[in-house]
Write an enzyme that holds these catalytic residues in place. Sequence first.
Site, PDB file in Angstrom:
ATOM      1  N   ALA A 142      37.309  12.248  44.791  1.00 27.93           N
ATOM      2  CA  ALA A 142      36.503  12.772  43.694  1.00 27.93           C
ATOM      3  C   ALA A 142      36.903  14.146  43.177  1.00 27.93           C
ATOM      4  O   ALA A 142      36.673  14.448  42.007  1.00 27.93           O
ATOM      5  CB  ALA A 142      35.032  12.797  44.116  1.00 27.93           C
ATOM      6  N   PRO A 144      38.685  17.302  41.493  1.00 29.35           N
ATOM      7  CA  PRO A 144      37.720  18.402  41.406  1.00 29.35           C
ATOM      8  C   PRO A 144      36.357  18.041  40.861  1.00 29.35           C
ATOM      9  O   PRO A 144      35.455  18.857  40.897  1.00 29.35           O
ATOM     10  CB  PRO A 144      38.426  19.386  40.476  1.00 29.35           C
ATOM     11  CG  PRO A 144      39.255  18.526  39.585  1.00 29.35           C
ATOM     12  CD  PRO A 144      39.711  17.382  40.432  1.00 29.35           C
ATOM     13  N   GLY A 145      36.168  16.829  40.307  1.00 27.18           N
ATOM     14  CA  GLY A 145      34.807  16.388  40.044  1.00 27.18           C
ATOM     15  C   GLY A 145      34.413  16.107  38.614  1.00 27.18           C
ATOM     16  O   GLY A 145      33.242  15.830  38.348  1.00 27.18           O
ATOM     17  N   SER A 146      35.340  16.137  37.664  1.00 24.95           N
ATOM     18  CA  SER A 146      34.947  15.882  36.273  1.00 24.95           C
ATOM     19  C   SER A 146      34.473  14.440  36.086  1.00 24.95           C
ATOM     20  O   SER A 146      33.502  14.184  35.365  1.00 24.95           O
ATOM     21  CB  SER A 146      36.105  16.187  35.328  1.00 24.95           C
ATOM     22  OG  SER A 146      37.254  15.434  35.667  1.00 24.95           O
ATOM     23  N   LYS A 147      35.141  13.496  36.737  1.00 23.68           N
ATOM     24  CA  LYS A 147      34.700  12.102  36.643  1.00 23.68           C
ATOM     25  C   LYS A 147      33.389  11.901  37.397  1.00 23.68           C
ATOM     26  O   LYS A 147      32.527  11.114  36.975  1.00 23.68           O
ATOM     27  CB  LYS A 147      35.781  11.163  37.188  1.00 23.68           C
ATOM     28  CG  LYS A 147      37.108  11.212  36.441  1.00 23.68           C
ATOM     29  CD  LYS A 147      38.106  10.223  37.023  1.00 23.68           C
ATOM     30  CE  LYS A 147      39.486  10.380  36.435  1.00 23.68           C
ATOM     31  NZ  LYS A 147      40.146  11.636  36.869  1.00 23.68           N
ATOM     32  N   ASP A 199      38.984  11.001  54.826  1.00 22.05           N
ATOM     33  CA  ASP A 199      40.179  10.313  54.349  1.00 22.05           C
ATOM     34  C   ASP A 199      39.712   9.031  53.669  1.00 22.05           C
ATOM     35  O   ASP A 199      39.104   8.166  54.297  1.00 22.05           O
ATOM     36  CB  ASP A 199      41.086   9.999  55.544  1.00 22.05           C
ATOM     37  CG  ASP A 199      42.294   9.159  55.164  1.00 22.05           C
ATOM     38  OD1 ASP A 199      42.461   8.807  53.980  1.00 22.05           O
ATOM     39  OD2 ASP A 199      43.077   8.830  56.078  1.00 22.05           O
ATOM     40  N   CYS A 278      47.024   9.059  37.182  1.00 23.25           N
ATOM     41  CA  CYS A 278      47.591   9.790  36.045  1.00 23.25           C
ATOM     42  C   CYS A 278      49.116   9.715  36.140  1.00 23.25           C
ATOM     43  O   CYS A 278      49.834  10.670  35.841  1.00 23.25           O
ATOM     44  CB  CYS A 278      47.091  11.228  35.990  1.00 23.25           C
ATOM     45  SG  CYS A 278      47.140  12.109  37.545  1.00 23.25           S
TER      46      CYS A 278
END
Length: 687
Positions: A142, A144-147, A199, A278
């Site tokens: 997850a 850094p968390g934007s999604k 993990d 990506c």
Amino acid sequence: MGKRSRDRKRLQQQQSGGRDRNGAGWGAGYAEIVKENELFEQYYRELGLVPGGEFGAFMEAMREPLPATIRITGYKRYPDELAWHTNLSRKILRKSPLLEKFHQFLVSETESGNISRQEAVSMIPPLLLKIEPHHKILDMCAAPGSKTAQLIEMLHSDMDVPFPEGFVIANDVDNKRCYLLVHQAKRLNSPCIMVVNHDASAIPWLQVARDGKRDALFYDRILCDVPCSGDGTMRKNIDVWKKWTTSNSLHLHGLQLRIAVRGVEQLAVGGRMVYSTCSLNPVEDEAVIASLLEKSEGALELVDAAEDLPGLKWMPGVTSWKVMTNQGQWFSNWSEVPESRHTQIRPTMFPPTDPEKLKAMKLERCMRILPHHQNTGGFFVAVLMKKAPMPWNRRHPKVRPARPSCSLETHPDAGEQTEEPASKKNGGVCGPPPSKKMKLFGFKEDPFVFLTEDDPVFPPIQTFYDLSPDFPKLNVLTRTHEGKKRHLYMVSKELRNVLLNNSERIKIINTGVKVWSRNQDSEPFGCAFRLAQEGIYTLFPYIRARIVNIGVEDVKVLLTQENPFLSKLSDDAHAQAKKLDMGSIVLRYQPDTNNPDAPQCPIELCGWRGKTSIRAFVPRNERFHYLRMVGVEVFHKQGRRADEASSEAPEGAAEDGAGEAVAEGQEGPGRGENGADSNGTGPASNT
């Protein structure tokens, strides 16, 4: 660098037309990285992923800076046009004096959780998950968390429901990155998010209590955005140009497949998992999906998501690809790979050799986004539906009975010997594993302690705020087992179930939204706990007292003046406030349909009713947000304090009210080190 030196440098830049010392403009750094990589070009030309005649445009787009994009928080009653694209790079936004005001707006609104600065293609996977408020969601990688923020927003699509049935468990393997994730999630003030540290390829099976027994937790939706080589991010991560080799993908393929396998194992039948990278490389993309489908023996199906995002331009997934070494040696299938390469190149990196099996996989349903088609980064996404249990997982996962959890009540499995419940050993503490295990994971976290319904902390709170009878006391927790409770947090009922039954299985980094904080001196104020702004939207539906209804002009006064006299309020608000005793209050603005220029959404602010004054307890950036909504200019020149810019020294500020209370996190004048005003008086919060 001193202020005079900074001002001189800024003046020189303005006089030179915004050029830096290399003459490269605001968008350039001190040293330009050469955006060339022969191996990269050779690899992607040979694979043929880019349509004929477009490779030049593809490479040209890859060398251009990535335009900045923002997304408006989707559950705060805003218009449907939630994502916006600029033709400016992030560096230009940061450095151009002409855009200073806009940049301040972006920073401030991002910190207050009203917008997210997120790459356009990064917004796609959560949209394809089709989240509903009752879904149980796992975000496997997850940070850094934007999604993750998008997922939380979708859960809260109905703001009138303070506790959606669903939740998000956001995981990351990196302990430090987990705290970036916490920062992102905390902006949204949701009681339905839990951050854990594991993990992803071996994330534990969790269990929940249902009908008096424990059952394995299966997720309705899983986001599997795996670690990747990142060659789709060359427009913003320029270092990739220098570091890219084919070995990056070869090294990551196995991990990506293991994470994806673990995801589909824990996906509920009928649930969706979105796999994304990506990277444009088929070894990280179609190869993983094909291997996953082959292993599933029909339990998984690729979903045709073409109609879900009708405006998106994308290329269908490929069914044929080759593997290349760093030395430029190509292999079309596993049989061509020499034994000396078997540790680097694996059979799962190639397309299936059976044409019928390959056709049945429908790999063309995968989606590859190329940068030059819509001026974005490169991206790959595939949507999987689980139709049946995985073949190696046909039996229901066995729930381990040992260490039954941190539950306040125990649920031992029938007919099995168990140890004394961890909750009894730890006095009902719900927290991470014992200290010896904790050291293996990184920082030690405070415990999570759920309160009982008869906890002595509740009666004065219940009376003071006149909480409704349906207030869920069992959802309240604190982060300490000994001494005074400094802060009280709330989680949803479903997350409480997860917490109580899995404290020995998972490393929990953070969960819950703060709803109350203890005052330093509670005796004169009727209640030891004041309301916390971050939890007001969760708590407000249950509060039936201590509410002052305010208008637009009152909002301006409360957010621009530090301690205004009660008489500064409108007559109606003044009359309401005078009837209340000193202490914490809710300041509520209701939309006025007769005034279309005023905000057309409700606003709830935490405040403090003093002896002769009143004060809003609102963090600085959130204060700026509401001031913008009511038409107050909050822009400040560089070198000038933002709170000075939002208002000059107010007339009529109550001298005797100074120090009565201070908003936590508020950066107002006169704030002392411990959260109190400089004179140190009043019920400021413990920190």
